[in-house]
Scaffold this active site. Structure first.
Site, PDB file in Angstrom:
ATOM      1  N   GLY A   1       0.829  -1.191   0.000  1.00 57.66           N
ATOM      2  CA  GLY A   1       0.000   0.000   0.000  1.00 57.66           C
ATOM      3  C   GLY A   1       0.863   1.240   0.000  1.00 57.66           C
ATOM      4  N   CYS A   2       0.199   2.371  -0.002  1.00 58.98           N
ATOM      5  CA  CYS A   2       0.903   3.638  -0.164  1.00 58.98           C
ATOM      6  C   CYS A   2       1.710   3.996   1.080  1.00 58.98           C
ATOM      7  CB  CYS A   2      -0.085   4.734  -0.522  1.00 58.98           C
ATOM      8  SG  CYS A   2      -1.583   4.730   0.485  1.00 58.98           S
TER       9      CYS A   2
END
Lengths: 344, 344, 344, 344
Positions: free
Chosen positions: A147-148
């Site tokens: 994920g970011c």
């Protein structure tokens, strides 16, 4: 040309994959799917793509059939069966969702309230953060694309942790994300007038990315790393800035610290270690796969402050997924990702 | 009516004083000054004020002569002589600059590279954060009005510190400010295209507000408090959000913590302690003198996360200065400051 | 104190009424209603209002019963029965919706696909644009409060039209509105990432405000006025700017033109006619009830360019509604509306 | 590889040229210059470019010597001598400034207060709007690259004008530009807090782009076209939207109109004629060389409303300049410009 399929193409991560693969010189999109917009053109959903990509959204099965590498950008829980299907059909599966990211099913149960259906697939899935796990990625059939937040914070901290100069406890990741991180679904909080000119934290010290960040950090430490992770919502479209605080285990000079990071990231095209006096800024990485890192020492508190900035949709999602694909297919890792971040 | 003079009226803090005092029912502006715009109308500089306040900027001497309370919004170093003049003429002097904020001349020298010219004035100056020092403010002739970061972070932390539930070391204040905090002077970094859609820290762990925050915190602790303070620049006009991290000295429940804050801020109109599950957001305080505080516990790391949001130009500058004036002149503290923050 | 009720208090216009009446010195809110949030506090919907207004939303009947003046901020079609009920109970009814704005039922049918249920109420309803129809407003029981575009464009054009210096045909109103004009309902187009950094027209030459603007303009002309009206969506929260183009019937100097506007708007507190060389800017009127007007002549094309800026939620909705209330109840028109637009 | 030089590389148009040519597969930057930053790296001025382009700014002479095509992005008045030098040395000169755009020296004198020094160069200079003048561009040695407004408005209007369906008088171009259009120079009006959340026109009916737009329009009409041109400043980084109003000479259906535009722009890759019901939006073209056009008819007023959107820095400056270079050097016109506009 690598035959690419995108499942969940009308979500933000999916749409960004469409954008990036369209100009990838050695890959082509052969099929896309969307549950919400099946039968419609992607360019009806995103008018930026008119005349450039007017493909019609099919269903997931069509995509798996036509492509040799399948990117899935789906809410968590929906990827496990897809991964199975891809694996059984000898396709490469790159999951932009959360289903394969946590090695520990315990933690997955605790944070996602779900179960691991095909445990053998979880065992073989590789966490797709190339700067850390490139060798494992090379032969992978299933990639858990990070994920970011979980890309940005570890990129800031791992070299120091790996070198043993910071503690494994007391680390704080104060992160700020642009709004695209929340996706395309409508919510009052992302309604323009209620977000604009605002700024606030959310899911304070209880966000699901916490165990994922800890898992990566721990893989570079000799004991379990625990962090406090607080995300905030920035009134901008793109970008994540992670301001990471870590107690120093011993005195260290900026030169020594810089040397550690330089050595660790030697040859990494997508990591830009900024000069002393510079600060990482999301402005400078947007639309690109770069991660800018600036290092700072608080001598008064004996603390490292490591700041990293990425574009949450590129290095934090679609760009990194393509970087993984490039590695798996033996291409130069930069292929299709040599994007110049616009100056304004 | 209290006769108010504003020195440095065309800077952002000065202009905000003009806005707020214009609708103050018991004060009136009798003179304003500006070095850059002497002889010009304030409404030529800020066209929002056309027909509402078309006063002409005079010089500082005129202001001191005509007013009974003088607000000065000047770069540091310029207030000491003014304060002397006001004091000698028996005027109340409220300084929005930094000259009188630090009790220790040592620290002033270290962080501001300046000297205390009239030491007796520094001795009598009162730090104007009413929620903490109201009693001293009442009889003050010289007020050192706190800066924006230095209001927001202590408001988040002092009740916990005062109750002895957090450590005096290892505190981190990760703060984010709107652009007006940087003032009206032009700079490439605040040029619209280069700031818009960007976000970055600055003066990491070396900002001048550090010793000022520590001074306030220390006054509520039994030993010197040291913090790590990292400011960031938000692409919004107004607002400061301080995300403050403090190691807990002992286990504490949210109920106990909340009780501590409720008791400490009992009767404080401008402090809004948010319910559990809510988060402080600059959106909800803008244009007002409120400080919203949300409390969070990270049980895994045994850490308090206290978040405070203010409008940097109001509670962080002009509004608080007026709050101080109200106290000194025996008015209800809320007079002229009962502003409803707009919902959008 | 005037007893005020607000129906539809949780929509944007309703919420703005709550904000403005809270500080109105001669009116108090006695009841509010909301279909979507009945039984909940307004401050749960808009956290800006916490501790300031924590009233619970009731139903419309309660509001009509308790108040002497009822503001309704509802989708069109819902106000007619409410107006009847208010009228029968001798209450003043101020409608922020569209139901009573068009004098011609024909046009209402054409543009809104609805019918006039109580024709006598439509006959007695007064169009609440005080600068044009103040005398009629004085004794009104039902006020049709104008929309945002329909306030801004006529304020720019009427003096010239009334003086006979511009044509009644060929007028173009190119208008740009902030996002709050689209209300609180979620839509993909107002989702932050899809609106931010964007700009586009909508309902080109077919927006419902067209006949309403024409109706007002025609009331100052000797023949039916037709316009081309094109609204655009600005990525800002508040404000409408109307750039109005009108062919000049004869040569006119700027001095003559200015004289016409000055005479027409003589004594109008809320109209600020800007000096030559200045331009109207939504920045300078936000949060206030002012309308800034700048005048320009295109000698090459023999055209008047009149530009007006208002805050769409204040002069374009709630503020103007309060201005109407003030007139009806015999108060100074400015009461509660002497707001200084912030300089930033 | 075409050897490219950029003079004025640190201005916004110059920096955008650097960005676009860096990824151009058949051109390479061999030298850049900057008066303000001579001797410094472009990546010190624009930190987005760190590690990607760290070239040092030289002086203009070096650039002319090393390159075969020279792009100049300079304030007007500075290009004439440069053009001469390039011409004498048999280099291609592409001027992004205004010096060679107006065919009439009269008009240049009137609007720019300057003179034509080398008249023969003005005679041979070709106005570089490829969709209109491609054939002339092919053999050109000096290109006058159009400005941003002057690209967008004619692209919206020319097909209708060329087909004789609109008048040559009474045309109005109401244009809105992002802030990069004003360049990198600091000004109070572009200081973040004073522009943010604002919107206003400027140089109403007296902007220098007026005669340039008229010149292009006139070249497709049988008589001199006069327009009213009003630019506005949008609080976004990039994009121009031109809303163009033109009286129809005769009744026309949307089908007929659309046919005219389709035929005119047949095969034009960079022109995207939107479907009925769609509207041009700057959001959909940003960072790309596309021009989106939407067509609308106001039957009530017998008016064409043609709306065009471009990225002012790409199709309105650097991208178009590269398009011209591609044509001159015999490349596919799209080379290096097949950019997918990001969906958010």
């Amino acid at each position: 040309m690598i035959k690419v399929g995108i499942i969940g193409a009308t979500g933000y991560a999916g749409a960004e994959l469409v954008r990036l693969i369209t100009t990838h010189p050695q890959a082509e999109i052969v099929a896309i799917s969307s549950v919400s917009f099946e039968g419609q053109k992607i360019s009806d959903v995103y008018r930026s793509y008119v005349n450039i990509n007017d493909m019609i959204c099919e269903n997931a099965d069509d995509v798996v059939e036509k492509a040799e590498v399948i990117f899935a950008a789906l809410p968590h829980g929906l990827s496990q069966e897809l991964a199975k299907k891809c694996y059984d059909n000898d396709k490469v599966f790159i999951d932009l969702g959360a289903d394969f990211r946590l090695k520990s099913e315990e933690e997955y149960k605790e944070w996602y309230k779900g179960e691991y259906v095909h445990k053998e697939l979880h065992d073989m899935a590789v966490y797709g953060l190339p700067e850390f796990y490139r060798d494992k990625i090379k032969g992978a059939k299933i990639i858990a694309n990070p994920g970011c937040y979980t890309t940005c914070s570890p990129l800031a901290l791992v070299p120091a942790l790996n070198a043993g100069v910071i503690d494994t406890k007391g680390i704080i990741c104060d992160c700020k994300s642009g709004v695209t991180g929340a996706g395309r679904s409508l919510s009052q909080g992302n309604h323009y007038p209620e977000l604009n000119e605002g700024f606030h934290p959310y899911k304070v010290a209880c966000h699901r990315h916490t165990p994922e960040i800890e898992q990566t950090l721990t893989s570079f430490a000799d004991e379990k790393v625990t962090i406090t992770f607080v995300p905030h919502l920035l009134p901008v479209n793109r970008g994540i800035l992670a301001t990471c605080y870590a107690p120093l285990k011993k005195d260290i000079t900026m030169e020594e610290l810089r040397k550690i990071y330089q050595d660790f990231y030697k040859g990494e095209y997508f990591i830009r270690l900024l000069d002393d006096g510079q600060v990482a800024d999301i402005h400078n990485v947007k639309y690109s796969n770069f991660c800018d890192i600036s290092l700072h020492l608080d001598k008064r508190a004996n603390l490292l402050v490591a700041v990293a900035a990425i574009d949450n949709m590129v290095k934090g999602a679609a760009g990194q997924a393509i970087q993984n694909m490039n590695i798996i297919f033996g291409l130069d890792e930069k292929t299709g990702l040599e994007i110049v971040p616009p100056a304004f």
